[in-house]
Design an enzyme around this catalytic site. Structure first.
Site, short mmCIF file in Angstrom:
data_model
loop_
_atom_site.label_atom_id
_atom_site.label_comp_id
_atom_site.label_asym_id
_atom_site.label_seq_id
_atom_site.Cartn_x
_atom_site.Cartn_y
_atom_site.Cartn_z
N PRO A 65 -6.27 -103.98 -16.23
CA PRO A 65 -6.55 -103.50 -17.57
C PRO A 65 -7.45 -102.27 -17.62
CG PRO A 65 -7.68 -105.58 -17.15
CD PRO A 65 -6.71 -105.37 -16.03
N ASN A 66 -7.10 -101.42 -18.59
CA ASN A 66 -7.83 -100.19 -18.92
C ASN A 66 -7.59 -99.05 -17.93
OD1 ASN A 66 -9.19 -101.27 -21.30
ND2 ASN A 66 -10.24 -102.59 -19.84
N ARG A 71 -11.39 -92.52 -19.50
CA ARG A 71 -12.31 -93.61 -19.77
C ARG A 71 -13.52 -93.50 -18.84
NH1 ARG A 71 -11.34 -98.84 -16.19
NH2 ARG A 71 -12.77 -100.27 -17.18
N TYR A 92 -15.55 -93.57 -13.41
CA TYR A 92 -14.22 -93.68 -12.79
C TYR A 92 -13.60 -92.33 -12.41
CZ TYR A 92 -14.68 -98.46 -14.44
OH TYR A 92 -15.14 -99.73 -14.65
N ASN A 135 -5.78 -103.03 -7.59
CA ASN A 135 -7.04 -102.88 -8.31
C ASN A 135 -6.91 -103.75 -9.57
OD1 ASN A 135 -9.27 -102.30 -9.77
ND2 ASN A 135 -9.12 -100.07 -9.59
N ALA A 174 -10.93 -105.53 -14.43
CA ALA A 174 -11.80 -106.63 -14.88
C ALA A 174 -11.28 -108.01 -14.48
CB ALA A 174 -11.96 -106.55 -16.40
N ASP A 211 -4.31 -117.05 -7.18
CA ASP A 211 -3.26 -118.01 -6.79
C ASP A 211 -1.94 -117.31 -6.52
OD1 ASP A 211 -5.06 -120.08 -7.01
OD2 ASP A 211 -4.28 -120.86 -8.90
N GLU A 251 -7.67 -104.97 -1.67
CA GLU A 251 -8.29 -104.89 -3.00
C GLU A 251 -9.05 -103.57 -3.07
OE1 GLU A 251 -10.89 -108.24 -3.50
OE2 GLU A 251 -11.96 -107.31 -5.16
N HIS A 255 -11.42 -100.94 -5.54
CA HIS A 255 -12.19 -100.61 -6.76
C HIS A 255 -12.62 -99.16 -6.66
CE1 HIS A 255 -12.17 -104.80 -7.65
NE2 HIS A 255 -12.62 -105.04 -6.43
N ILE A 256 -12.39 -98.44 -7.73
CA ILE A 256 -12.74 -97.02 -7.75
C ILE A 256 -14.26 -96.86 -7.68
CG2 ILE A 256 -12.69 -94.95 -9.23
CD1 ILE A 256 -9.96 -96.17 -10.33
N ARG A 279 -23.31 -102.04 -9.61
CA ARG A 279 -23.19 -102.19 -11.06
C ARG A 279 -23.68 -103.58 -11.50
NH1 ARG A 279 -17.46 -100.10 -12.82
NH2 ARG A 279 -18.52 -100.19 -14.85
C1 DHK Z 1 -12.32 -101.20 -12.64
C2 DHK Z 1 -12.65 -101.89 -13.77
O1 DHK Z 1 -11.96 -101.71 -14.90
C3 DHK Z 1 -13.78 -102.82 -13.81
O2 DHK Z 1 -13.57 -103.89 -14.70
C4 DHK Z 1 -14.16 -103.35 -12.44
C5 DHK Z 1 -12.96 -101.47 -11.33
C6 DHK Z 1 -14.27 -102.20 -11.46
C7 DHK Z 1 -13.01 -100.22 -10.48
O3 DHK Z 1 -14.07 -99.79 -10.06
O4 DHK Z 1 -11.94 -99.67 -10.20
O5 DHK Z 1 -15.37 -104.06 -12.53
#
Ligand code: DHK
Length: 144
Positions: free
Chosen positions: A10-11, A18, A23, A73, A76, A86, A97, A99-100, A106
């Site tokens: 998401p997002n 954003r 990010y 990725n 959230a 699962d 996995e 994460h940017i 954080r």
């Molecule tokens: C991206 C998100 O949207 C957050 O909810 C994660 C992750 C971190 C990222 O760093 O890519 O906590």
């Protein structure tokens, strides 16, 4: 041709717009181009993004037949989703996995990941370069 699924939660459709101070300014299209450049010959990239947990689970199920590896990725959902964990347990290939941002710098709720219980590796804080590193790693694991 083998396919690497690059799944985004998401997002991340708003990547580049954003919270760029966290990010960055690159977009998901830039991530696709970076992953394609990082993939060894013989590998295709299929990048997907959804704001819906069930859709991500459906792509993981699809990966069981169609993907050699998953780079994910979960955004959230990383911190909340037993269901994505699962689903990943049903997939037999390499899983990385990404994460940017450096989630460990954080809020404390970002320090725990359900997905890490399945991931073969975790990359955090390298910006979108983390996706490229993950793609290079899985290509190496798959022998190319
Ligand atoms: C991206 C998100 O949207 C957050 O909810 C994660 C992750 C971190 C990222 O760093 O890519 O906590």
């Amino acid at each position: 041709m083998q396919t690497i699924f690059v799944l985004n939660g998401p997002n991340l459709n708003l990547l580049g717009k954003r919270q760029p101070e966290i990010y960055g300014s690159a977009t998901l299209e830039d991530v696709t181009a970076l992953c394609e450049a990082a993939a060894s010959e013989g590998f295709d990239i299929r990048l997907e993004q959804s704001n819906h947990e069930g859709q991500i689970i459906d792509w993981i199920h699809e990966a069981r037949d169609k993907a050699a590896a998953i780079v994910i990725n979960p955004a959230a959902f990383t911190h909340t989703s037993v269901a994505i964990l699962d689903a990943l347990h049903t997939f037999e290939g390499p899983v990385v996995e990404v994460h940017i941002s450096n989630v460990h710098k954080r809020e404390s709720f970002r320090h725990h990941s359900y997905v890490s219980l399945r991931a073969d590796g975790v990359i955090a804080g390298l910006g979108i370069e983390g996706y490229a590193a993950a793609v290079r790693y899985v290509c190496g694991q798959l022998g190319k």
